[in-house]
Design a protein around this motif. Structure first.
Motif, PDB file in Angstrom:
ATOM      1  N   LEU A 115       0.877  -0.955   0.404  1.00 11.70           N
ATOM      2  CA  LEU A 115       0.402   0.306   0.249  1.00 11.70           C
ATOM      3  C   LEU A 115       0.717   1.703  -0.187  1.00 11.70           C
ATOM      4  O   LEU A 115       1.778   1.259   0.964  1.00 11.70           O
ATOM      5  N   PRO A 116       0.836   2.245  -1.325  1.00 10.09           N
ATOM      6  CA  PRO A 116       1.136   3.568  -0.485  1.00 10.09           C
ATOM      7  C   PRO A 116       0.628   3.952   0.165  1.00 10.09           C
ATOM      8  O   PRO A 116      -0.364   4.171   0.550  1.00 10.09           O
ATOM      9  N   ILE A 117       1.727   5.578   1.455  1.00  4.56           N
ATOM     10  CA  ILE A 117       1.416   6.012   2.112  1.00  4.56           C
ATOM     11  C   ILE A 117       0.771   7.446   1.793  1.00  4.56           C
ATOM     12  O   ILE A 117       2.526   8.357   1.598  1.00  4.56           O
ATOM     13  N   LEU A 118       0.560   8.155   1.193  1.00 11.29           N
ATOM     14  CA  LEU A 118       0.120   9.592   1.120  1.00 11.29           C
ATOM     15  C   LEU A 118       0.426  10.016   2.445  1.00 11.29           C
ATOM     16  O   LEU A 118       0.425  10.635   3.067  1.00 11.29           O
ATOM     17  N   GLY A 119       1.752  10.990   1.483  1.00 12.83           N
ATOM     18  CA  GLY A 119       2.557  12.015   2.277  1.00 12.83           C
ATOM     19  C   GLY A 119       3.513  11.180   3.836  1.00 12.83           C
ATOM     20  O   GLY A 119       3.693  12.276   4.305  1.00 12.83           O
ATOM     21  N   GLY A 120       3.418   9.815   3.604  1.00 14.83           N
ATOM     22  CA  GLY A 120       4.725   9.555   4.069  1.00 14.83           C
ATOM     23  C   GLY A 120       6.250   9.777   4.984  1.00 14.83           C
ATOM     24  O   GLY A 120       6.492  10.543   3.544  1.00 14.83           O
ATOM     25  N   ARG A 121       6.636   9.943   5.935  1.00 15.27           N
ATOM     26  CA  ARG A 121       7.829  10.216   5.918  1.00 15.27           C
ATOM     27  C   ARG A 121       8.780   9.488   6.909  1.00 15.27           C
ATOM     28  O   ARG A 121       7.665   8.841   7.454  1.00 15.27           O
ATOM     29  N   LYS A 122       9.846   9.397   6.925  1.00 14.23           N
ATOM     30  CA  LYS A 122      10.676   8.260   8.274  1.00 14.23           C
ATOM     31  C   LYS A 122      10.029   8.945   9.358  1.00 14.23           C
ATOM     32  O   LYS A 122      10.742   7.785  10.076  1.00 14.23           O
ATOM     33  N   SER A 138     -10.397  -9.812   5.385  1.00 13.45           N
ATOM     34  CA  SER A 138     -11.257  -8.624   6.094  1.00 13.45           C
ATOM     35  C   SER A 138     -10.514  -7.195   7.028  1.00 13.45           C
ATOM     36  O   SER A 138     -10.481  -5.866   6.337  1.00 13.45           O
ATOM     37  N   GLU A 139      -9.476  -7.878   7.903  1.00 12.55           N
ATOM     38  CA  GLU A 139      -8.641  -6.599   7.822  1.00 12.55           C
ATOM     39  C   GLU A 139      -7.469  -5.973   7.415  1.00 12.55           C
ATOM     40  O   GLU A 139      -6.644  -4.773   7.782  1.00 12.55           O
ATOM     41  N   ALA A 140      -7.027  -7.069   6.599  1.00 13.44           N
ATOM     42  CA  ALA A 140      -6.253  -6.351   5.745  1.00 13.44           C
ATOM     43  C   ALA A 140      -7.242  -5.103   4.570  1.00 13.44           C
ATOM     44  O   ALA A 140      -6.220  -4.140   4.508  1.00 13.44           O
ATOM     45  N   GLU A 141      -8.322  -5.820   4.279  1.00  8.92           N
ATOM     46  CA  GLU A 141      -8.987  -4.906   3.434  1.00  8.92           C
ATOM     47  C   GLU A 141      -9.547  -3.232   4.226  1.00  8.92           C
ATOM     48  O   GLU A 141      -9.061  -1.992   3.629  1.00  8.92           O
ATOM     49  N   ALA A 142      -9.387  -3.569   5.735  1.00  9.72           N
ATOM     50  CA  ALA A 142     -10.016  -2.511   6.870  1.00  9.72           C
ATOM     51  C   ALA A 142      -8.311  -1.478   6.509  1.00  9.72           C
ATOM     52  O   ALA A 142      -8.553  -0.661   6.949  1.00  9.72           O
ATOM     53  N   ALA A 143      -6.874  -2.095   6.846  1.00 10.48           N
ATOM     54  CA  ALA A 143      -5.697  -1.822   6.827  1.00 10.48           C
ATOM     55  C   ALA A 143      -6.051  -0.922   5.524  1.00 10.48           C
ATOM     56  O   ALA A 143      -5.101   0.377   5.520  1.00 10.48           O
ATOM     57  N   ALA A 144      -6.407  -1.191   4.352  1.00 12.34           N
ATOM     58  CA  ALA A 144      -6.066  -0.681   3.005  1.00 12.34           C
ATOM     59  C   ALA A 144      -6.790   0.754   3.135  1.00 12.34           C
ATOM     60  O   ALA A 144      -6.606   2.100   2.673  1.00 12.34           O
ATOM     61  N   ARG A 145      -8.292   0.416   3.776  1.00  7.40           N
ATOM     62  CA  ARG A 145      -9.287   1.757   3.597  1.00  7.40           C
ATOM     63  C   ARG A 145      -8.444   2.627   4.971  1.00  7.40           C
ATOM     64  O   ARG A 145      -8.197   4.287   4.454  1.00  7.40           O
ATOM     65  N   LEU A 146      -7.831   2.449   5.767  1.00  9.97           N
ATOM     66  CA  LEU A 146      -7.172   3.113   6.802  1.00  9.97           C
ATOM     67  C   LEU A 146      -6.510   3.943   6.077  1.00  9.97           C
ATOM     68  O   LEU A 146      -5.611   5.006   6.314  1.00  9.97           O
ATOM     69  N   VAL A 147      -5.289   3.215   5.569  1.00  7.76           N
ATOM     70  CA  VAL A 147      -4.312   3.785   5.085  1.00  7.76           C
ATOM     71  C   VAL A 147      -4.316   4.793   4.536  1.00  7.76           C
ATOM     72  O   VAL A 147      -3.801   5.548   3.647  1.00  7.76           O
ATOM     73  N   ALA A 148      -5.525   4.326   3.265  1.00  7.37           N
ATOM     74  CA  ALA A 148      -6.202   5.270   1.648  1.00  7.37           C
ATOM     75  C   ALA A 148      -6.101   6.601   2.886  1.00  7.37           C
ATOM     76  O   ALA A 148      -6.406   7.630   1.744  1.00  7.37           O
ATOM     77  N   SER A 149      -6.476   6.407   3.955  1.00  8.60           N
ATOM     78  CA  SER A 149      -7.396   7.752   4.466  1.00  8.60           C
ATOM     79  C   SER A 149      -7.148   8.769   5.375  1.00  8.60           C
ATOM     80  O   SER A 149      -6.494   9.867   6.362  1.00  8.60           O
TER      81      SER A 149
END
Length: 154
Positions: A29-36, A71-82
């Motif tokens: 999953l890409p993390i928008l604005g992710g930083r070190k 289901s948990e991976a999909e929830a994680a994907a939604r969280l990362v997208a937000s």
């Protein structure tokens, strides 16, 4: 002939195919604005989506690899997208000092009340700044809480 493994596969599609054979899901999953400096916080937030999740966040904070139940991976994907980072200017230095005082106890209270946004205070900036990081809803809630709690101090 070697047996395929979920560890170290060069292909994310192969990872997911193998994971699904045992009832799991593998996602990059890409993390928008992710930083070190947010790697640890990001991993904690994503892991909170489920007990089955195994999360690895790239050292630069730009990508997460998640393996867990579908289901948990999909929830994680939604969280990362937000996930969002929002900087709030604190009009009074006393507000910043209050948020940072006692090991950040007041900032931790805003984090709990917001539903998971992480709060970092920079008292040295001019004006002082609170940086909020987390799911979009939690970040909005944390910003509202900061305005409610400290509107009188501005």
């Amino acid at each position: 002939e070697p047996v395929p493994s979920l560890c170290g596969s060069p292909s994310s599609e192969m990872d997911d195919l193998l994971a699904r054979q045992i009832g799991l899901c593998s996602m990059n999953l890409p993390i928008l604005g992710g930083r070190k400096d947010l790697v640890h916080v990001c991993r904690e937030l994503v892991e909170s989506c489920g007990a089955s999740l195994r999360v690895t966040v790239a050292d630069d904070g730009q990508r997460a690899h998640v393996v867990g139940t579908i289901s948990e991976a999909e929830a994680a994907a939604r969280l990362v997208a937000s996930l969002r980072i929002h900087r709030v200017s604190l009009q009074a230095a006393t507000v910043a000092r209050r948020l940072a005082a006692c090991g950040g106890a007041e900032a931790r209270e805003v984090e709990r009340a917001s539903g998971g946004a992480k709060v970092a205070v920079d008292c040295e900036a001019h004006p002082p700044i609170a940086e909020l990081f987390g799911a979009e809803d939690a970040v909005k809630c944390a910003e509202e809480l900061l305005h409610q709690r400290f509107a009188h101090a501005a």
